[in-house]
Design a protein around this motif. Structure first.
Motif, short mmCIF file in Angstrom:
data_model
loop_
_atom_site.label_atom_id
_atom_site.label_comp_id
_atom_site.label_asym_id
_atom_site.label_seq_id
_atom_site.Cartn_x
_atom_site.Cartn_y
_atom_site.Cartn_z
N SER A 51 24.98 13.34 -45.48
CA SER A 51 25.57 12.70 -44.32
C SER A 51 24.93 11.35 -44.10
O SER A 51 25.62 10.20 -43.89
CB SER A 51 25.61 13.64 -42.96
N THR A 74 35.00 8.36 -43.51
CA THR A 74 35.35 8.29 -42.09
C THR A 74 34.79 6.81 -41.36
O THR A 74 35.41 5.69 -40.84
CB THR A 74 34.70 9.15 -41.13
N CYS A 100 32.98 12.67 -46.80
CA CYS A 100 33.60 12.62 -45.61
C CYS A 100 32.90 11.52 -44.76
O CYS A 100 33.73 10.94 -43.94
CB CYS A 100 33.49 14.04 -45.13
N VAL A 101 31.67 11.63 -44.54
CA VAL A 101 31.20 10.44 -43.78
C VAL A 101 31.42 9.33 -44.15
O VAL A 101 31.75 8.31 -43.48
CB VAL A 101 29.75 10.74 -43.47
N SER A 111 27.45 18.87 -51.19
CA SER A 111 26.74 17.52 -50.87
C SER A 111 27.67 16.51 -50.99
O SER A 111 27.62 15.51 -50.19
CB SER A 111 25.56 17.41 -51.68
N GLY A 125 25.75 9.05 -47.02
CA GLY A 125 27.31 8.72 -46.77
C GLY A 125 27.26 7.59 -45.48
O GLY A 125 27.99 6.71 -45.74
N LEU A 126 26.55 7.76 -44.53
CA LEU A 126 26.32 6.70 -43.51
C LEU A 126 26.19 5.39 -43.96
O LEU A 126 26.35 4.41 -43.78
CB LEU A 126 25.66 7.33 -42.10
N ASP A 162 37.99 16.24 -47.43
CA ASP A 162 36.59 16.60 -47.70
C ASP A 162 36.02 17.75 -46.86
O ASP A 162 35.23 18.60 -47.14
CB ASP A 162 35.67 15.31 -47.23
N ARG A 171 20.61 17.45 -44.17
CA ARG A 171 21.56 16.40 -43.65
C ARG A 171 21.59 15.05 -44.82
O ARG A 171 22.27 14.24 -44.33
CB ARG A 171 21.45 15.80 -42.41
N ALA A 185 39.05 12.38 -45.67
CA ALA A 185 38.01 12.64 -44.99
C ALA A 185 38.17 14.26 -44.49
O ALA A 185 37.21 15.07 -44.57
CB ALA A 185 37.37 11.95 -43.61
N GLU A 239 30.24 16.55 -48.03
CA GLU A 239 29.79 16.03 -46.78
C GLU A 239 29.54 14.65 -46.93
O GLU A 239 29.83 13.82 -46.18
CB GLU A 239 28.23 16.43 -46.70
N PHE A 240 28.94 13.99 -47.97
CA PHE A 240 28.73 12.40 -48.24
C PHE A 240 29.97 11.69 -48.13
O PHE A 240 30.15 10.86 -47.55
CB PHE A 240 28.14 12.30 -49.75
#
Length: 194
Positions: free
Chosen positions: A22, A181, A177-178, A171, A25-26, A158, A19, A155, A174-175
């Motif tokens: 993610s 968002t 997208c977070v 990767s 990205g968060l 993504d 993860r 997003a 996913e990165f």
């Protein structure tokens, strides 16, 4: 340490290893969201994230390499950073110019096929440029909502690319997208509360 405790640590480590996009990205999206929330960055600067995302996808398609996504992201990170340091420099339009150049390179390379590659990514980049133009023409709440909705749309883009395993590294999808968002929700909330 008991075998059960060691096994539990191994599962946690593998979850974090799986993860990391993610979580990154968060962290990245959270930092950008806080910067926007406290007024350190503007709606136009938040919009540069959307432009950069389009560039990463377009560039990866033009180069025919999903692995190119991370170096292209690094390039946009530097360009946007220069924009923060040098107020007269506009990273958004610089990235758009680079997108045109890399699209031409892709055409010269013969990357016109498959249709979901360079042609579709060029259309997506054109839509992003329209959002950037809209942001330049309006201000305040409308501009924030426009960028926020654009980021939410990206997003979804993504997620589609993550599921189909196309264009960019999984990767990166996913990165992105977070990140998209988190920043989109912040822009929309702040814009609606003003």
């Amino acid at each position: 340490m008991s075998t059960a405790a060691h096994a539990h640590d191994g599962r946690r480590g593998s979850w974090i290893a799986r993860r990391w996009p993610s979580l990154a990205g968060l962290a990245f999206g959270g930092a950008l969201a806080v910067a926007y929330w406290v007024g350190f960055s503007s709606t136009a600067q938040a919009g540069q994230v959307l432009t950069a995302a389009g560039f990463v996808y377009l560039g990866s398609a033009a180069l025919g390499s999903r692995r190119a996504a991370w170096p292209l992201f690094a390039l946009t990170f530097v360009v946007i950073g220069v924009g923060f340091a040098v107020p007269a420099f506009d990273p958004g339009w610089t990235i758009v110019g680079a997108a045109v150049v890399i699209a031409v390179i892709g055409l010269v390379r013969g990357a016109i096929r498959p249709g979901w590659g360079l042609p579709l990514q060029a259309l997506a980049m054109a839509a992003i440029v329209l959002v950037a133009l809209g942001v330049a023409l309006v201000s305040g709440r409308v501009a924030g909502l426009l960028v926020g909705v654009g980021l939410l749309a990206h997003a979804a883009w993504d997620v589609y690319h993550l599921r189909t395993q196309r264009v960019v590294a999984s990767s990166m999808a996913e990165f992105c997208c977070v990140l998209d968002t988190v920043l989109a929700v912040t822009l929309i909330v702040v814009s609606l509360s003003r």
